[in-house]
Motif scaffolding. Sequence first.
Motif, short mmCIF file in Angstrom:
data_model
loop_
_atom_site.label_atom_id
_atom_site.label_comp_id
_atom_site.label_asym_id
_atom_site.label_seq_id
_atom_site.Cartn_x
_atom_site.Cartn_y
_atom_site.Cartn_z
N VAL A 198 0.86 -1.18 0.00
CA VAL A 198 0.00 0.00 0.00
C VAL A 198 0.90 1.23 0.00
O VAL A 198 1.66 1.44 0.96
N ARG A 252 -8.29 -1.66 -2.07
CA ARG A 252 -7.59 -0.56 -2.72
C ARG A 252 -8.55 0.49 -3.28
O ARG A 252 -8.29 1.70 -3.18
N LEU A 307 -9.70 2.77 -0.46
CA LEU A 307 -8.66 3.29 0.44
C LEU A 307 -8.82 2.78 1.87
O LEU A 307 -8.74 3.53 2.84
N GLN A 327 -5.30 7.01 4.12
CA GLN A 327 -5.64 5.58 4.00
C GLN A 327 -6.43 5.18 5.25
O GLN A 327 -5.94 5.27 6.38
#
Length: 324
Positions: free
Chosen positions: A206, A221, A224, A256
């Motif tokens: 990541v 992904r 996030l 994130q």
Amino acid sequence: MHTIPSQLQHGPFTRADAARAGVTSRMLQGRRFVRLHHCVWRVTSYNMTEDDWITAARLALPPAAHLTGLTRLQQLGLDFGPRRPIRFVVQGDLHLDLDGVFLHRTRQLAPTDEVGVTVAAAYLSYCAHARVIDAIKVGDWLLHGGHTTVDEIHALALSGLWRHGADEALWILEHLDVRSRSLMESELRPILTFAGLPKPEVNVAVPVGEDITLIGDLVYRAWLTVVEYEGSHHQEDRLQYNADLDRYALFRSADQQYVQVTKERIARPKILVGEVYRTLLKGGYDGPPPTFETQWQLLFRSVSVAVGPRRDRIRRSAPRGAVS
């Protein structure tokens, strides 16, 4: 009083071993010895290990009996599941009743190695009785450790669909992931997917800054979001604890999202699923909400329930008189 020969003081032994060491059958009846199985003994002062119990069972069984199922897999270092009964398989119609031992019988023995049946064969046997969530955890562990492969399990299952666990293993294969690094990670992933949430990437990089990446346990992904399992060492090891503080600071600096999961939170799986779902929503997820109906309920039932009644499957290719 005669001194017990040293060769008998370090584990289980047979009556024949005792005789060769000068210990008579009459002496074995005394307080200094404990009978484990027919013709298998130990000295009273000796504390048995798990390996000793397996050795004792081997001594009581014919050489043609082989370790199988969960017991065979635990010999690889798997720290999961009950240690009893100790599971063996034998070709033929042998009937023996040993305390703490389950002896499977088959007309056609699976492939074997120097320990027992092969790992793939033992996994088939395990899948015949395991819950879905446990079969996923054990399967992931075997694949990640390089003990077997999807192709080996698949080929063995297809070569004998009549075997207990063959259809179950084939069904479970699509839910395994070789990248899972721990049993708890492997428990966490299907808790999310069997509730209907998207399938995450497992242990992938990541990006969190220029030339900086972190490995996320379960990564969504597109939204996030990272779901991280925190074992007890994350709290008990101060170096690990401080490294985690830095890790999550980097996640935040890169916008994130993350959900931290502990063993205690996994024990309340519906609440955990709800938290991950709400976090995904914040990241822009617009898919269906989780559901705890049929698919979810299968996760906590045996794999055999998921694939349907065995009597409807075994007719396909069972060799005459085959049992397992």
